[in-house]
Write an enzyme that holds these catalytic residues in place. Sequence first.
Site, PDB file in Angstrom:
ATOM      1  N   GLY A  88      25.011 -28.770  58.853  1.00 46.37           N
ATOM      2  CA  GLY A  88      24.207 -28.251  59.772  1.00 46.37           C
ATOM      3  C   GLY A  88      22.487 -28.179  59.683  1.00 46.37           C
ATOM      4  O   GLY A  88      22.156 -29.228  59.384  1.00 46.37           O
ATOM      5  N   HIS A 173      23.205 -26.463  46.321  1.00 44.32           N
ATOM      6  CA  HIS A 173      23.174 -24.899  45.601  1.00 44.32           C
ATOM      7  C   HIS A 173      23.991 -24.458  44.742  1.00 44.32           C
ATOM      8  O   HIS A 173      25.685 -25.479  44.800  1.00 44.32           O
ATOM      9  CB  HIS A 173      23.897 -23.909  47.335  1.00 44.32           C
TER      10      HIS A 173
HETATM   11  N1  LIG Z   1      20.449 -23.408  55.011  1.00 42.05           N
HETATM   12  C1  LIG Z   1      19.328 -22.860  54.090  1.00 42.05           C
HETATM   13  O1  LIG Z   1      18.039 -23.000  53.881  1.00 42.05           O
HETATM   14  C2  LIG Z   1      19.492 -23.340  52.879  1.00 42.05           C
HETATM   15  C3  LIG Z   1      18.372 -23.570  51.987  1.00 42.05           C
HETATM   16  C4  LIG Z   1      18.833 -24.744  50.697  1.00 42.05           C
HETATM   17  C5  LIG Z   1      20.218 -24.733  50.019  1.00 42.05           C
HETATM   18  N2  LIG Z   1      21.107 -24.035  51.260  1.00 42.05           N
HETATM   19  C6  LIG Z   1      22.616 -24.480  50.641  1.00 42.05           C
HETATM   20  O2  LIG Z   1      22.484 -25.838  51.076  1.00 42.05           O
HETATM   21  C7  LIG Z   1      24.356 -25.904  51.765  1.00 42.05           C
HETATM   22  C8  LIG Z   1      24.840 -26.170  52.912  1.00 42.05           C
HETATM   23  O3  LIG Z   1      23.889 -25.518  53.582  1.00 42.05           O
HETATM   24  P1  LIG Z   1      23.372 -24.881  55.935  1.00 42.05           P
HETATM   25  O4  LIG Z   1      22.858 -23.761  55.554  1.00 42.05           O
HETATM   26  O5  LIG Z   1      23.057 -26.108  56.328  1.00 42.05           O
HETATM   27  O6  LIG Z   1      25.278 -25.011  56.497  1.00 42.05           O
HETATM   28  P2  LIG Z   1      25.195 -24.526  57.733  1.00 42.05           P
HETATM   29  O7  LIG Z   1      24.719 -24.616  58.344  1.00 42.05           O
HETATM   30  O8  LIG Z   1      25.904 -23.079  57.892  1.00 42.05           O
HETATM   31  O9  LIG Z   1      26.648 -25.836  57.810  1.00 42.05           O
HETATM   32  C9  LIG Z   1      27.861 -25.519  58.067  1.00 42.05           C
HETATM   33  C10 LIG Z   1      28.337 -26.783  58.603  1.00 42.05           C
HETATM   34  O10 LIG Z   1      29.417 -26.744  57.997  1.00 42.05           O
HETATM   35  C11 LIG Z   1      30.543 -27.149  58.808  1.00 42.05           C
HETATM   36  N3  LIG Z   1      32.059 -26.162  58.280  1.00 42.05           N
HETATM   37  C12 LIG Z   1      31.579 -24.869  58.684  1.00 42.05           C
HETATM   38  N4  LIG Z   1      33.148 -24.308  58.309  1.00 42.05           N
HETATM   39  C13 LIG Z   1      33.950 -25.279  58.363  1.00 42.05           C
HETATM   40  C14 LIG Z   1      35.271 -26.224  58.422  1.00 42.05           C
HETATM   41  N5  LIG Z   1      36.042 -25.096  57.546  1.00 42.05           N
HETATM   42  N6  LIG Z   1      35.549 -27.096  57.631  1.00 42.05           N
HETATM   43  C15 LIG Z   1      34.335 -27.917  58.169  1.00 42.05           C
HETATM   44  N7  LIG Z   1      33.729 -27.998  58.463  1.00 42.05           N
HETATM   45  C16 LIG Z   1      32.805 -27.002  58.352  1.00 42.05           C
HETATM   46  C17 LIG Z   1      29.454 -25.975  59.862  1.00 42.05           C
HETATM   47  O11 LIG Z   1      30.456 -28.215  61.050  1.00 42.05           O
HETATM   48  P3  LIG Z   1      30.452 -27.399  62.261  1.00 42.05           P
HETATM   49  O12 LIG Z   1      29.720 -27.503  63.420  1.00 42.05           O
HETATM   50  O13 LIG Z   1      32.179 -28.040  62.941  1.00 42.05           O
HETATM   51  O14 LIG Z   1      31.539 -25.830  62.230  1.00 42.05           O
HETATM   52  C18 LIG Z   1      28.159 -27.286  59.830  1.00 42.05           C
HETATM   53  O15 LIG Z   1      28.384 -28.900  59.754  1.00 42.05           O
HETATM   54  C19 LIG Z   1      24.640 -24.309  51.250  1.00 42.05           C
HETATM   55  O16 LIG Z   1      25.645 -24.693  50.097  1.00 42.05           O
HETATM   56  C20 LIG Z   1      23.443 -23.734  51.425  1.00 42.05           C
HETATM   57  O17 LIG Z   1      23.985 -22.534  49.944  1.00 42.05           O
HETATM   58  C21 LIG Z   1      20.969 -23.867  52.480  1.00 42.05           C
END
Ligand SMILES: NC(=O)c1ccc[n+]([C@@H]2O[C@H](COP(=O)([O-])OP(=O)(O)OC[C@H]3O[C@@H](n4cnc5c(N)ncnc54)[C@H](OP(=O)(O)O)[C@@H]3O)[C@@H](O)[C@H]2O)c1
Length: 398
Positions: A88, A173
């Site tokens: 993601g 996180h």
């Molecule tokens: N976003 C931010 O700004 C940010 C900043 C700092 C830290 N973080 C942390 O970084 C981590 C990742 O966050 P993110 O925002 O990058 O996540 P995200 O964009 O929500 O990524 C979701 C990922 O999870 C996969 N996924 C969702 N449901 C699934 C399931 N049931 N089985 C397998 N894969 C699944 C999705 O794959 P599909 O495409 O196949 O659904 C996608 O690759 C989290 O711990 C978050 O708290 C995020």
Amino acid sequence: MASKTIPRALRLSSRVAVPRRTFVSAVRARPSAATASVSHAPAAVSARGIKTIDFAGTKETVYERADWPRDKLQSYFKNDTLALIGYGSQGHGQGLNLRDNGLNVIIGVRKDGASWKEAIQDGWVPGKNLFDVETAINKGTIIMNLLSDAAQSETWPQVKPLLTKGKTLYFSHGFSPVFKDLTKVDVPTDIDVILVAPKGSGRTVRSLFREGRGINSSIAVFQDVTGKAKEKAVAMGVAVGSGYLYETTFEKEVYSDLYGERGCLMGGIHGMFLAQYEVLRERGHSPSEAFNETVEEATQSLYPLIGANGMDWMYAACSTTARRGAIDWSPKFKDALKPVFDELYTSVKTGKETQRSLEYNSQPDYRERYEKELEEIRNLEIWRAGKAVRSLRPENQK
Ligand SMILES: NC(=O)c1ccc[n+]([C@@H]2O[C@H](COP(=O)([O-])OP(=O)(O)OC[C@H]3O[C@@H](n4cnc5c(N)ncnc54)[C@H](OP(=O)(O)O)[C@@H]3O)[C@@H](O)[C@H]2O)c1
């Protein structure tokens, strides 16, 4: 404050030492002797890339990438396969930065899902460095769990048995392991567990890296089995594209993060915007006036200045009329809001916020439910007025 070409509050008072500064130059200004108040740069005691920095009287350790040039990173991770699970926002930014740093990184995502397709578009090759989640974890030595927080909990029963001795588990996180009673993410006791949490979106992680800069990140160690966990966290922090790394704990990272986004970063500020706007409208002001005075001037003029120079500078740079009133009213707002922030922190610490988030975000129709809420916000008068105001910005005029 009136919203003219240059807001009244920004007409620099004669007491500010740079009275002829234009708005643009003021925005770009860095705290300096030229500003009304003296800027106190933190005193740094440096040992190579590690600095002890005095943040307003509290000394903290900060690591910087200068100590980890690319060849050193490549040598440090030469026997490692970094298996990045989830592609993601963070997966995309951190994964591409690791690849550009010349490290052995592979991606693990659901086959043929949205992330799989996006990874292929970014040049990851199925069977070479793009795999399903299970295969990637089996191949990896450092497992970067960058699934969404709800998905980390959901997939844990399948992921946990694959985390065998000798591997390292990495998070961005603290959410999953800290709230393990709710998430059920109970990490195996015989592996290192580390955290690198970039303080911004994955897109910024990537764009700052491409600009040759680095994002600020927090680092922490949850479990140190090898005695090398902290060093590994620092090296991973630099490898994914961080510039400065601030040491914290998993608990403090997750508490501050959940608290901040519900408070001043989004929830709280939206509440302030709505309250101010509604009173202006109830007292007979037009939508454009209410929006300009609440959001437009804040985001376009004042907040960037506060970000660049601090609040004391902002007070000094506005008219004496604005300064008097703002300094008088600030404690009233603080007193009114502090109990709400206190309630919020407790709600975070007790896991109530985590429970709400897990329950809501694991519903099969969570995307549709969010869309309905966002549609309601989009249709609020304040944001409809905002759309019209934004269209009149010079950069949006053809
Ligand atoms: N976003 C931010 O700004 C940010 C900043 C700092 C830290 N973080 C942390 O970084 C981590 C990742 O966050 P993110 O925002 O990058 O996540 P995200 O964009 O929500 O990524 C979701 C990922 O999870 C996969 N996924 C969702 N449901 C699934 C399931 N049931 N089985 C397998 N894969 C699944 C999705 O794959 P599909 O495409 O196949 O659904 C996608 O690759 C989290 O711990 C978050 O708290 C995020």
